[in-house]
Design an enzyme around this catalytic site. Structure first.
Site, mmCIF file in Angstrom:
data_model
loop_
_atom_site.group_PDB
_atom_site.id
_atom_site.type_symbol
_atom_site.label_atom_id
_atom_site.label_comp_id
_atom_site.label_asym_id
_atom_site.label_seq_id
_atom_site.Cartn_x
_atom_site.Cartn_y
_atom_site.Cartn_z
ATOM 1 N N GLU A 1 0.838 -1.195 0.000
ATOM 2 C CA GLU A 1 0.000 0.000 0.000
ATOM 3 C C GLU A 1 0.881 1.255 0.000
ATOM 4 O OE1 GLU A 1 -2.832 0.007 3.222
ATOM 5 O OE2 GLU A 1 -3.826 1.814 2.464
ATOM 6 N N ASN B 1 -12.430 -1.396 -0.903
ATOM 7 C CA ASN B 1 -11.698 -1.989 0.215
ATOM 8 C C ASN B 1 -12.362 -1.555 1.516
ATOM 9 O OD1 ASN B 1 -9.152 -3.009 1.717
ATOM 10 N ND2 ASN B 1 -9.297 -0.874 2.380
ATOM 11 N N GLU B 2 -12.599 -2.496 2.384
ATOM 12 C CA GLU B 2 -13.188 -2.199 3.699
ATOM 13 C C GLU B 2 -14.313 -1.162 3.557
ATOM 14 O OE1 GLU B 2 -10.158 -1.561 6.745
ATOM 15 O OE2 GLU B 2 -9.508 -3.635 6.535
ATOM 16 N N GLU C 1 -6.258 -9.284 3.596
ATOM 17 C CA GLU C 1 -5.376 -8.613 4.576
ATOM 18 C C GLU C 1 -5.350 -9.458 5.831
ATOM 19 O OE1 GLU C 1 -5.975 -4.415 5.359
ATOM 20 O OE2 GLU C 1 -6.450 -4.041 3.244
HETATM 21 O O1 AHR Z 1 -2.986 -2.651 6.215
HETATM 22 C C1 AHR Z 1 -3.275 -1.441 6.831
HETATM 23 C C2 AHR Z 1 -4.739 -1.066 6.726
HETATM 24 O O2 AHR Z 1 -5.498 -1.985 7.432
HETATM 25 C C3 AHR Z 1 -5.331 -1.088 5.352
HETATM 26 O O3 AHR Z 1 -5.113 0.092 4.656
HETATM 27 C C4 AHR Z 1 -6.786 -1.264 5.620
HETATM 28 O O4 AHR Z 1 -7.470 -1.909 4.575
HETATM 29 C C5 AHR Z 1 -6.816 -2.035 6.928
HETATM 30 O O5 AHR Z 1 -7.675 -1.467 7.839
#
Ligand code: AHR
Length: 514
Positions: free
Chosen positions: A46, A194-195, A318
């Site tokens: 990231e 994402n999330e 993740e």
């Molecule tokens: O990996 C760090 C963060 O954790 C990511 O950006 C997010 O998707 C998760 O909450």
């Protein structure tokens, strides 16, 4: 009389203690049916802290390392060594604030933005789509792009896909050619947000499921590149999220649904230190890591209701241990050290993912370089491989091999009033018929003997490697990079088709049977 009773009692206790340290294991070499997807061994990078800039991609071009453009080849070569199969990018939470068009074309013309997700630091966009694809090319791995649903539009994602994957003539494919890439990149893995329950837009599952369908309709397949679309899935035990998404979206409209789970030693406010911890935090870390199997079972059961044929993958895109940041570093950069404990967490998690490979076909450790449970740490010219890196090295043989059923009852590792299984394992057979067994002994004090019955396996030779160290808090540093490293292992005996292996305390052992 009292004395005799006490003697019997002590003898009973020692027999009980002794018998508890021996495990009978059956590995059925001919009963494999499911493939362990190599994408279970995927990684995540990231725009966060020093993962991309100063990790994969040099900020300071005077740093004297092997490089191609600004990409660090020492890091690339280390990851190639473990056969990295997949890399997820650009986030994480960053993805839902990212506009792909900021990161293409001449670097000098790219806009400066703020990385408002991670510390409000400048984001000069010098690492963008073409640089990411160049990195994946050097790594020889599949790219997995997380699209922006939170602040983006279906049009933006549609254009991004066209830029990357369209082989014919269009303004966007011509732009790709002008940027130096004639042929389509063929990026098939796409995350639709994402999330989305949190940093990706704080949505309800009902709202997100509808939005997913809208986006998915515009994520177009071009010839030769059918897309593997992945829904933004649940936060650890949010089963309602999985239920609503699976109920509202036809399994034919998705390749996978994600699930994120981070191992915390304590809680989000006081996560726990990455170094210099004691047995209480060792135990809690391992216990909380093993909890992921419960989550997998429950999310999978929900998925089975709507997708009994198991076509949709559960993507743990993740995972890993999240500790407090190293003292003295920017807390928004999530830089943490990595100990033998973390290696055992990785090894145990991977054994669990292997076991559930009928449903889990992708997982990505967070994150590859300098962030969270990293494989690689960098400091100017120096690079250090973490204990977790070596787990991926030992486990690389499971990639795309056939899972072999393993049955056993583990003894307990007890700490205070609590206990967890001390041993976990997985086994696979590769396309050459070679069997690999990975065995973890979490118990920090006791050796455990595994007596494995390998019915159906005709092996002539056995080899071993072990990852262990004197303390669970041992780490590799820039000064002592080789403190925790695999070594040859020979503490096993072969007797026909049986194998007796003495597992060292707090160790990861790989046995290869040829
Ligand atoms: O990996 C760090 C963060 O954790 C990511 O950006 C997010 O998707 C998760 O909450």
């Amino acid at each position: 009389m009292k004395k005799i009773a006490a003697t019997f009692f002590i003898a009973y206790l020692s027999i009980a203690a002794f018998s508890q340290q021996t495990v009978s294991m059956q590995v059925n070499a001919n009963a494999g049916k499911d493939k362990i997807s190599r994408f279970i061994y995927g990684h995540f990078a990231e725009h966060l802290g020093r993962c991309i800039y100063d990790g994969f991609y040099l900020e300071d071009s005077t740093i004297n390392v092997l490089k191609q453009g600004r990409i660090r080849l020492d890091v690339v070569n280390a990851l190639k060594e473990i056969n990295i199969p997949l890399l997820r990018w650009p986030g994480g939470c960053f993805a839902d604030r990212y506009n792909w068009s900021d990161g293409i074309g001449p670097v000098a013309k790219r806009p400066m933005r703020i990385n408002s997700t991670w510390g409000n630091v400048p984001e000069d966009n010098s690492f963008g789509t073409d640089e990411f694809l160049q990195l994946c090319g050097l790594l020889n791995c599949e790219p997995y792009i997380a699209g922006n649903v939170g602040t983006g539009t279906p049009r933006e994602m549609m254009d991004w896909i066209e830029y990357l994957n369209f082989g014919g003539k269009s303004a966007l494919s011509e732009m790709r050619r002008a940027n130096g890439h004639t042929n389509p990149y063929k990026v098939s893995f796409w995350g639709v947000g994402n999330e989305s329950w949190g940093c990706g837009g704080d949505m309800t599952p009902e709202y997100y499921a509808d939005l997913y369908k809208r986006y998915a309709a515009f994520c177009l397949d071009y010839p030769g590149t059918p897309l593997k679309k992945i829904m933004s899935g649940a936060n650890s035990d949010d089963y309602n999220w999985t239920e609503v998404c699976m109920k509202n979206v036809n399994p034919g409209q998705l390749w996978g649904i994600s699930m994120h789970y981070y191992t915390l030693v304590n809680n989000w406010e006081h996560k726990g230190a990455a170094t210099n911890f004691k047995e209480d935090e060792y135990f809690k870390g391992l216990k909380n890591c093993l909890h992921i199997e419960d989550l997998i079972n429950k999310h999978s059961a929900i998925m089975d209701k709507y997708d009994p044929g198991k076509k949709v993958s559960l993507c743990v895109d993740e995972w890993g241990i999240w500790t407090d940041a190293e003292p003295g570093t920017n807390p928004a950069f999530l830089y943490q050290q990595n100990s033998l404990r973390d290696a055992l967490i990785a090894a145990s998690s991977l054994n669990i993912f292997n076991k559930h490979c009928d449903r889990i076909r992708m997982a990505n450790l967070a994150q590859t370089v300098n962030v969270l449970q990293a494989l690689v740490l960098t400091q100017k010219e120096k690079m250090v491989l973490t204990p977790t890196y070596y787990v991926f090295d030992l486990y690389k043989y499971h990639q795309d091999a056939t899972l072999l059923p393993v049955n056993f009852f583990s003894p307990d590792y007890k700490y205070g009033n609590e206990s967890i299984p001390a041993v976990n394992a997985s086994a696979s057979k590769d396309s050459n018929g070679v069997i690999h067994i990975t065995l973890v002994n979490i118990d920090p004090k006791n050796k455990i003997t595994v007596n494995a019955d390998l019915s159906g396996a005709a092996f002539k030779a056995a080899e071993g490697q072990v990852l262990a160290s004197g303390s669970f808090a041992d780490v590799n540093t820039f000064d002592k990079p080789d403190k925790v490293k695999p070594a040859a292992f020979s503490d096993f005996k072969k007797n026909g088709n049986d194998l007796s292996v003495n597992l060292q305390p707090m160790s990861v052992t790989l046995i290869t049977l040829k």
